[in-house]
Scaffold this active site. Structure first.
Site, mmCIF file in Angstrom:
data_model
loop_
_atom_site.group_PDB
_atom_site.id
_atom_site.type_symbol
_atom_site.label_atom_id
_atom_site.label_comp_id
_atom_site.label_asym_id
_atom_site.label_seq_id
_atom_site.Cartn_x
_atom_site.Cartn_y
_atom_site.Cartn_z
ATOM 1 N N LYS A 70 0.801 -1.230 0.000
ATOM 2 C CA LYS A 70 0.000 0.000 0.000
ATOM 3 C C LYS A 70 0.839 1.289 0.000
ATOM 4 C CE LYS A 70 -4.340 -1.599 2.012
ATOM 5 N NZ LYS A 70 -5.331 -1.378 3.067
ATOM 6 N N ASP A 107 -10.077 3.298 1.797
ATOM 7 C CA ASP A 107 -10.329 2.792 3.159
ATOM 8 C C ASP A 107 -11.181 3.777 3.972
ATOM 9 O OD1 ASP A 107 -9.073 0.314 3.140
ATOM 10 O OD2 ASP A 107 -7.150 1.100 3.814
HETATM 11 P P1 NDP Z 1 -2.137 -2.234 11.137
HETATM 12 O O1 NDP Z 1 -1.263 -3.397 11.431
HETATM 13 O O2 NDP Z 1 -1.631 -1.134 10.288
HETATM 14 O O3 NDP Z 1 -2.596 -1.570 12.544
HETATM 15 C C1 NDP Z 1 -3.072 -2.350 13.601
HETATM 16 C C2 NDP Z 1 -3.537 -1.445 14.737
HETATM 17 O O4 NDP Z 1 -4.128 -2.269 15.745
HETATM 18 C C3 NDP Z 1 -2.387 -0.699 15.419
HETATM 19 O O5 NDP Z 1 -2.856 0.546 15.877
HETATM 20 C C4 NDP Z 1 -2.047 -1.625 16.591
HETATM 21 O O6 NDP Z 1 -1.453 -0.958 17.670
HETATM 22 C C5 NDP Z 1 -3.449 -2.074 16.979
HETATM 23 N N1 NDP Z 1 -3.440 -3.313 17.726
HETATM 24 C C6 NDP Z 1 -3.320 -4.572 17.233
HETATM 25 N N2 NDP Z 1 -3.384 -5.478 18.226
HETATM 26 C C7 NDP Z 1 -3.547 -4.775 19.379
HETATM 27 C C8 NDP Z 1 -3.694 -5.126 20.750
HETATM 28 N N3 NDP Z 1 -3.678 -6.411 21.146
HETATM 29 N N4 NDP Z 1 -3.858 -4.145 21.656
HETATM 30 C C9 NDP Z 1 -3.894 -2.844 21.277
HETATM 31 N N5 NDP Z 1 -3.754 -2.443 19.990
HETATM 32 C C10 NDP Z 1 -3.587 -3.387 19.050
HETATM 33 O O7 NDP Z 1 -3.466 -2.854 10.549
HETATM 34 P P2 NDP Z 1 -4.588 -2.114 9.653
HETATM 35 O O8 NDP Z 1 -4.811 -0.763 10.196
HETATM 36 O O9 NDP Z 1 -4.254 -2.280 8.230
HETATM 37 O O10 NDP Z 1 -5.852 -3.042 9.930
HETATM 38 C C11 NDP Z 1 -6.525 -2.998 11.181
HETATM 39 C C12 NDP Z 1 -7.822 -3.764 11.044
HETATM 40 O O11 NDP Z 1 -8.669 -3.084 10.127
HETATM 41 C C13 NDP Z 1 -7.692 -5.194 10.525
HETATM 42 O O12 NDP Z 1 -8.545 -6.015 11.278
HETATM 43 C C14 NDP Z 1 -8.189 -5.102 9.089
HETATM 44 O O13 NDP Z 1 -8.766 -6.309 8.659
HETATM 45 C C15 NDP Z 1 -9.229 -4.018 9.223
HETATM 46 N N6 NDP Z 1 -9.528 -3.314 7.985
HETATM 47 C C16 NDP Z 1 -10.832 -3.231 7.643
HETATM 48 C C17 NDP Z 1 -11.202 -2.589 6.514
HETATM 49 C C18 NDP Z 1 -12.648 -2.540 6.159
HETATM 50 O O14 NDP Z 1 -12.968 -2.156 5.038
HETATM 51 N N7 NDP Z 1 -13.543 -2.863 7.052
HETATM 52 C C19 NDP Z 1 -10.213 -1.942 5.626
HETATM 53 C C20 NDP Z 1 -8.868 -2.043 6.112
HETATM 54 C C21 NDP Z 1 -8.544 -2.725 7.251
HETATM 55 P P3 NDP Z 1 0.149 -0.705 17.700
HETATM 56 O O15 NDP Z 1 0.394 0.486 16.834
HETATM 57 O O16 NDP Z 1 0.435 -0.463 19.132
HETATM 58 O O17 NDP Z 1 0.791 -1.958 17.174
#
Ligand code: NDP
Length: 284
Positions: A70, A107
């Site tokens: 991306k 998104d």
């Molecule tokens: P990223 O890996 O870029 O970001 C993940 C985020 O989740 C970070 O802020 C991370 O925090 C946080 N996180 C993950 N696990 C934990 C935890 N156990 N406790 C606290 N914070 C946590 O992923 P994306 O942003 O690309 O995707 C996130 C979600 O969004 C996914 O489930 C994806 O499937 C969904 N999504 C849905 C879309 C839709 O159209 N509905 C489109 C795009 C994505 P930290 O920074 O601290 O690691």
């Protein structure tokens, strides 16, 4: 003469085998009687360059772009939408007639549209987002561009919350703040729209939910989740129990599909067809 050639859209990603977008988009092509195909392709990070060099020679009409490309795809594009430029990531590419490549990020736009479809507008709203990853970033930028009054970003890794706050604050008129995520995190005063922008609760961890103070959720709030599998997440269930309007991640995903489809074909697809197909996929 009969035309045996379909117009091709490709999804580039790795891993990509479990991505259901193709089923959704192809159902919408068929529904509109368009001779287009959407092909899910495994393109590794090291193969992005040769794959991008092949896009115009192979006469692809557009691309879907997912992890890990991306951000890395941007140097191969000729133009970005304003939002994709601010977000610094692209998930949809249009190949123009002249062979130039235009990058968009649907998104956050899909998220804003999913809210609109539920009768929720962003103007003057106070938005709180848990998470600062790719999805949260796109949502924060688009909510701010759609007129939100304030955006509060709360993340486990505080540096990422701070960095995202800088991006949104520096590029939009919204009032932006950030917080480091605390155990049982208190929902900021005045929140109108509460968003789980993290991957917490995503299959196979559907029993997990963000560690927040759910009793801070009130009936006049909107609660939205980016997680779409399962559709009814623990976060949304807790919010609905307290009377909040729940907006699921499936609507966001389908709305993104609509936006990409419109960009590639110039035709507006049926949101209903796209949502139904996705629900069927996740039910299996
Ligand atoms: P990223 O890996 O870029 O970001 C993940 C985020 O989740 C970070 O802020 C991370 O925090 C946080 N996180 C993950 N696990 C934990 C935890 N156990 N406790 C606290 N914070 C946590 O992923 P994306 O942003 O690309 O995707 C996130 C979600 O969004 C996914 O489930 C994806 O499937 C969904 N999504 C849905 C879309 C839709 O159209 N509905 C489109 C795009 C994505 P930290 O920074 O601290 O690691």
């Amino acid at each position: 003469m009969k035309n045996y050639r379909s117009e091709l859209i490709a999804l580039f990603g790795d891993p990509v085998d479990g991505n259901p977008t193709g089923v959704m988009v192809e159902a919408a092509f068929a529904d509109k009687g368009l001779d287009f195909r959407y092909i899910t392709m495994k393109v590794t990070a090291e193969n992005l360059e040769p794959a991008m060099k092949a896009v115009v020679p192979m006469n692809l009409r557009g691309l879907g772009v997912t992890m890990p490309h991306k951000v890395a795809i941007i140097p191969y594009l000729n133009e970005l939408s304003p939002a994709a430029g601010i977000i610094g990531a692209v998930n949809t590419v249009l190949v123009r007639e002249d062979g130039t490549l235009f990058g968009e990020n649907t998104d956050g736009k899909g998220f804003v549209q999913a809210l609109k479809n539920k009768g929720v507008c962003l103007e003057q709203k106070n938005v709180t987002i848990f998470g600062a990853g790719g999805a949260a970033k796109a949502i924060a930028v688009e909510c701010a561009l759609a007129g939100a009054r304030s955006i509060t970003i709360i993340n486990r890794t505080p540096e990422k919350a701070e960095a995202l706050a800088k991006v949104v604050g520096g590029n939009t008129p919204a009032k932006v703040s950030w917080e480091a995520w605390q155990p049982c995190h208190k929902i900021p005063e005045g929140t109108d729209i509460l968003i789980n922008g993290t991957s917490i609760g995503l299959h196979p961890h559907g029993d997990q939910k963000p560690d927040i103070d759910y009793d801070g959720i009130t009936a006049n709030m909107v609660a939205a989740d980016v997680v779409f599998n399962p559709v009814d997440t623990g976060f949304l269930t807790e919010a609905a129990k307290r009377g909040a309007l729940a907006v699921d991640g499936l609507g966001m995903l389908a709305c993104q599909g609509v936006l990409g489809f419109e960009l590639w074909t110039g035709v507006t697809p049926s949101l209903e067809v796209m949502e139904t197909v996705l629900k069927q996929e996740f039910a299996e």
